[in-house]
Enzyme design. Structure first.
Site, PDB file in Angstrom:
ATOM      1  CE1 TYR A  82      42.938  27.996  -2.492  1.00 40.21           C
ATOM      2  CE2 TYR A  82      40.578  28.174  -2.093  1.00 40.21           C
ATOM      3  CZ  TYR A  82      41.874  28.572  -1.829  1.00 40.21           C
ATOM      4  OH  TYR A  82      42.098  29.542  -0.896  1.00 40.21           O
ATOM      5  N   GLY A  83      43.036  23.704  -2.388  1.00 32.99           N
ATOM      6  CA  GLY A  83      44.432  23.641  -1.947  1.00 32.99           C
ATOM      7  C   GLY A  83      44.728  22.430  -1.094  1.00 32.99           C
ATOM      8  CB  THR A  84      46.528  22.131   2.144  1.00 32.61           C
ATOM      9  OG1 THR A  84      45.695  22.910   2.998  1.00 32.61           O
ATOM     10  CG2 THR A  84      47.710  22.953   1.638  1.00 32.61           C
ATOM     11  CG  LEU A  85      41.187  21.962   3.452  1.00 33.81           C
ATOM     12  CD1 LEU A  85      40.030  22.954   3.609  1.00 33.81           C
ATOM     13  CD2 LEU A  85      41.289  21.081   4.686  1.00 33.81           C
ATOM     14  CD  GLU A 103      41.319  26.831   5.189  1.00 34.55           C
ATOM     15  OE1 GLU A 103      42.368  27.514   5.235  1.00 34.55           O
ATOM     16  OE2 GLU A 103      41.236  25.800   4.511  1.00 34.55           O
TER      17      GLU A 103
END
EC number: 4.3.2.8
Length: 167
Positions: A31-34, A106
């Site tokens: 949901y983010g920087t990936l 992570e």
């Protein structure tokens, strides 16, 4: 989740084939920087870390608070189901090697915890249960930060993400 011939390791939660091979794939919701177009997406594309295959765009079935927090402006999905928004992201099917890499990337279980949640995958009829990296321990003020429904490192929020190589 994997078909009936796959089992899940009790120790790591990682997929196991019937002969303990890594032939099974685990769905992971990012949901983010990936996500595609975001600063860390390249790690999902790097075959040296294992295999990751894009399965589709999705949204969490339940609302969650997605906040940008900490000194490096990192997106965090707070493990508070029922609050916030149905968060947009992407689902990747990853092999065990990639799952282990993502755990390390992570900083799991210290910074994030790998948990499971259900998502509505675009084009699918039934919800899909996926692994996701959530934050269960955080300063109480994070609950009061603005909640996003779709993270973009260049978004209107104006909070520039600080990549780990620049920290």
């Amino acid at each position: 989740m994997p078909g009936p011939e796959c089992k899940w390791s009790a120790e790591s939660g990682a997929p196991r084939g019937p002969d303990d091979s890594s032939g099974c794939l685990a769905p992971v919701f990012v949901y983010g920087t990936l996500k595609t177009g975001q600063p860390n997406h390249r790690v999902l594309l790097d075959g040296a870390h294992g295999r990751a295959a894009f399965r589709g765009r999705a949204r969490t079935l339940e609302p969650y608070p997605l906040v940008i927090a900490g000194e490096h402006n990192i997106p965090r999905l707070l493990n508070l189901p029922g609050r916030g928004h149905r968060v947009a992201g992407e689902v990747y099917e990853v092999d065990e090697r990639m799952l282990r890499f993502l755990d390390e990337f992570e900083d799991c279980p210290d910074m994030y915890q790998r948990t499971r949640l259900r998502v509505a995958l675009e084009g699918a009829r039934a919800p899909l249960e996926c692994f996701v990296y959530t934050t269960a321990t955080y300063p109480p003020e994070w609950v009061h930060l603005p909640y996003l429904d779709d993270y973009d490192s260049q978004g209107k929020h104006g909070l520039r993400y600080h990549p780990r190589e620049n920290r």
